[in-house]
Scaffold this active site. Sequence first.
Site, PDB file in Angstrom:
ATOM      1  N   ASN A 206      15.070  24.127  86.401  1.00 20.82           N
ATOM      2  CA  ASN A 206      16.071  24.992  85.650  1.00 20.82           C
ATOM      3  C   ASN A 206      15.705  25.329  84.974  1.00 20.82           C
ATOM      4  O   ASN A 206      14.596  25.211  84.026  1.00 20.82           O
ATOM      5  CB  ASN A 206      17.295  23.589  86.074  1.00 20.82           C
ATOM      6  CG  ASN A 206      17.189  22.335  84.531  1.00 20.82           C
ATOM      7  OD1 ASN A 206      16.650  22.652  83.634  1.00 20.82           O
ATOM      8  ND2 ASN A 206      17.575  21.250  85.026  1.00 20.82           N
ATOM      9  N   GLU A 209      14.780  22.915  81.677  1.00 18.21           N
ATOM     10  CA  GLU A 209      13.075  22.564  81.861  1.00 18.21           C
ATOM     11  C   GLU A 209      11.967  23.503  81.400  1.00 18.21           C
ATOM     12  O   GLU A 209      11.334  23.477  81.343  1.00 18.21           O
ATOM     13  CB  GLU A 209      13.428  22.293  83.595  1.00 18.21           C
ATOM     14  CG  GLU A 209      13.998  20.730  83.447  1.00 18.21           C
ATOM     15  CD  GLU A 209      14.933  20.519  84.897  1.00 18.21           C
ATOM     16  OE1 GLU A 209      14.986  19.219  84.843  1.00 18.21           O
ATOM     17  OE2 GLU A 209      14.057  21.101  85.840  1.00 18.21           O
ATOM     18  N   ASP A 276      20.819  19.127  93.726  1.00 14.55           N
ATOM     19  CA  ASP A 276      19.459  18.003  94.828  1.00 14.55           C
ATOM     20  C   ASP A 276      20.535  19.243  95.656  1.00 14.55           C
ATOM     21  O   ASP A 276      19.592  19.696  97.000  1.00 14.55           O
ATOM     22  CB  ASP A 276      21.208  16.891  94.685  1.00 14.55           C
ATOM     23  CG  ASP A 276      19.964  16.105  94.021  1.00 14.55           C
ATOM     24  OD1 ASP A 276      18.767  16.617  94.175  1.00 14.55           O
ATOM     25  OD2 ASP A 276      20.919  15.448  93.384  1.00 14.55           O
TER      26      ASP A 276
END
Length: 500
Positions: A206, A209, A276
């Site tokens: 993301n 990150e 996810d």
Amino acid sequence: MREISLPAPGSTAARPRILVMGDVMLDRLIQGEAHRLSVEAPVPIVHQQSESQRAGGAANVAVNLAALGAQVILAGVVGRDREAGSLEEVVREGGVHRVHFVVRADLPTTMKTRIVAHRQQIARLDREAFHLLDADGLAALLAVLRQEIPRCRAVLVPDYGKGVVTPELWSALVELCAGEDVPLLVDPSPRAAATDYRGASLMKPNWTEALRAVLQTGEERPGVEEIGRRWVAASDGGAVLITRGEEGMSLFRPQQPTFHAPARRRDVFDVTGAGDTVLATMGWAMAAGLELEDATWLANLAGGLAVERFGTARIGRRELQRGLAPEGDLEDKLICRDKLEDFLAPHRRAGRRIVFTNGCFDILHPGHLRLLRRCAACGDVVVVGLNSDSSVRRLKGARRPVLSAGDRALVLAALAEVHAVVIFEEDTPAELIAQVLPDVLVKGGDYRPEDVVGRDLVEGRGGRLELIPLRAGISTSRLVEGMYPASATDDPESRSGGEN
């Protein structure tokens, strides 16, 4: 809207065999109501009403893949406890084909407990222990890799940084996937460096990150293009998909232009598990043979649908297909009673005024349009309660309705003024009004206020009733009388709301 052809349902391409290996978790959801603070501490007292368990972490990726139609193999590490059994039961119920859990007596199964009141998360309790994969655990997972990867179309690694994905395991994954020409996708650990996943076919960090992993000390924050370039350089030839929240997603590949998938406007309700869902959709699309840009578009769509739901969500093929339809797809406005609160909750949270009206709406005419336009002027979200076919027959006679409930609902959904259509079976909308809890209740002007069903409930909550004058001489019953002999209309015009 991008045109994407999904593989035919039931085809080999639509049911690829995919291995998911990573940090598996059990998500526990406690829901209730909170109306007062504790005298012991400034915290809310939650009156528990329900408790449920769901797949989390890598297990959530697996059940998302199963919802898309994939044949899924899940591998991970659990403790020797009842939560491990609960997690296996949850993933099997979610459609996971095969489960390989390495059991360790010295660790608990990772479990995250969310306490929610009025659909607001109040607290989260994490039960976990960071660990590095021991020699026995590594040997067991390597055996799974050697057994499963040759038969798979993709391998997905959601790395939550709990200790399953060690350098030794990653090296084996890269070697085995490269040898079998199987795509290897990874969702990086929040604490990992971009270089930790060399050899991946695709890395999916993301924005936070991605920035943290490559930002140099004291450096002014670079733009997304530069961040993407650095990740591609670290990937050793793989692709990088950076998810950017409301900015959508950006796909970076060596020697190719950046592909940006813009986010559609969404009412963000809960971001739990959205990453996810994105990884699962990306993996399924790649395994099904879609091009990377199309896979990115689908993953972006699935992530947007996931954040509109509460808790970890599974997005299936049908929802993707509907999401690929042009903006404002009519069927999106047709809401089942059990999904109504999911539709309304984001609007309530945003402070939007909800308007409700109801009727048969059999053969839409100018009087109906006038009523619905006035509804739209009274608030922000218009919900129309639509009498079912059997309800119309009881109210209007055996010859009605002229159009089926499905057809009448589609016609209403085509109007920009209408945001949701809900079919109800009862003769009056009392139960539906109690479920919608509108701020404004709209009816035709042929009603007296004291005769309007739901008025007391709405006004008792601070809402209001609006009576809209009818257009003289126009109604569906008059139109039907002109179409059929006089004997065809069994009952006179019934007062079920609006000019019906």
